[in-house]
Enzyme design. Sequence first.
Site, short mmCIF file in Angstrom:
data_model
loop_
_atom_site.label_atom_id
_atom_site.label_comp_id
_atom_site.label_asym_id
_atom_site.label_seq_id
_atom_site.Cartn_x
_atom_site.Cartn_y
_atom_site.Cartn_z
CG ASP A 291 1.83 -5.06 1.19
OD1 ASP A 291 1.91 -4.51 2.29
OD2 ASP A 291 0.96 -5.93 0.93
CD GLU A 338 4.41 -4.88 5.33
OE1 GLU A 338 4.75 -5.27 6.47
OE2 GLU A 338 3.80 -5.59 4.53
CG ASP A 390 -3.48 -3.45 6.40
OD1 ASP A 390 -4.50 -3.33 5.71
OD2 ASP A 390 -2.46 -4.03 5.99
#
Length: 496
Positions: A291, A338, A390
Amino acid sequence: MRGSGVLLNISSLPSEFGIGGFGEEIVKFAEFLKRGDCKWWQVLPMTTIGLGESPYSGVSAFAGNYLYIDPFLLRDKGFITYEECDSLKYYGSPYVVDYEFCYNQKRRAVQMAYNHIMETDTDVLYTYANEQRDWLIDYAIFMSLKDLHGGKPWFEWEDKFKYHDHSAIGEFMNEYSRELGYYICEQYLFEQQWQMRKEQINQMNIGIIGDMPIYVSYDSVDVWANPQYFDLDENYKPKKVAGVPPDYFCAEGQLWGNPLYNYDEMRQDNFRWFCNRIERMFKLYDKLRIDHFRAFDRYWAVEYGAKNAIEGEWCKGIGRELFAIVRHKFPKADIIAEDLGVIDDGVIDLRERTGFPGMRVLQFAFDSEVSPHMPHNYERNCIAYTGTHDNTTIYGWLASLGADARAKLYDYIGEHSDLEGGENSRLVWACIRTMLLSVADIVIIPFQDLAGWGEDTRMNIPGKATGNWRPRVTYDAIDRIRTDRLRRFNYLSNRN
């Protein structure tokens, strides 16, 4: 190899215990993926969760989430009785996670299993503790101290524990050995159940894509036990904290509040902590999404105590040096970068140097005239998503589009029907089909999009501190998904 998969967190699975876990539900969902000819199942971080029930704010970068431990498996092992197992069941809503209930009941389950193991076979815990001693002992001490202090964060403990005084810690370990053993047992049970289920899933030719947050929480065992690796002052307060500047997710940026790393100190032992963390992740997952990868090139640093992330500064990351070491130590590490958010040439260069695939998201495709998220602009070495955890759902996104953007999208996907939700939504499935037919090596579809669900089922709203990470699915919802259609699209796009 081309393939596709589904994003659904473990917590969202059906279960009789208020939250999805490692019970039969995990096998049944893998069987659902197999019926659709999918090769991948993507999950969120499995760490022990912290503030806001977020899997991205865990109290340990290494420990597993005890909420996923399945009481039925404990019963089948003889660790708890049938009556004790039944007493743990949940009779509330099957559509959302009841975290308060689950915290209490799953802790009861682990405690009952621990009592049984202590009476019958303590050697298994000693063996496991020795195998995982690099992180497990500190975790057990930290969590036991947290219990002793009524859940207070470690930086509010008395100095002898706050500053990790070895003499005080030694005395504590002697006096509270049974409490430490509980947390060792907790992780032992997590490990045994997950590794059994992962093996079953892999035998179906389905791989697990895991997720690793780049940062750790301030109130975590990682910062408490290794303060030298973090940018703290002499009182162990962060000098600056992590976040991101304003972007399409949040107008005030996202102020995460995680302490930043002290890369100069990490360099002294060749990034040992980071390498241990990567190694741990690949014992849990087959492929790893890192991430906020962009922070390895440059990261956004905000003054500790700021109210939002608008005011900050970009600082140079350590990506090239770190990933050269990672590649040397773990040459087969299968990593996804990411690379969403504020992306510049430095991030692109770092990703290309590592060779890691980046991410593309359909919901970002129509934000500009020339977007790398438009499917015709994809490169093969990428992982494409209709949306992430998200984002809102595809149906929710379609409903929010303005007239011009919606007309352009409808022309692009070749579908102009009325906007309707549900598992047979023609517009939603046209978006899914467009992604599967793209050149991207892997396409991941959130379960909510396969089901055609709306905004109310999204997993997370960035910048919202509470109320996230709760949606669950039912077996009925899984059974209604058109796996024949998914299988046919995978065949047409050569993904099976």
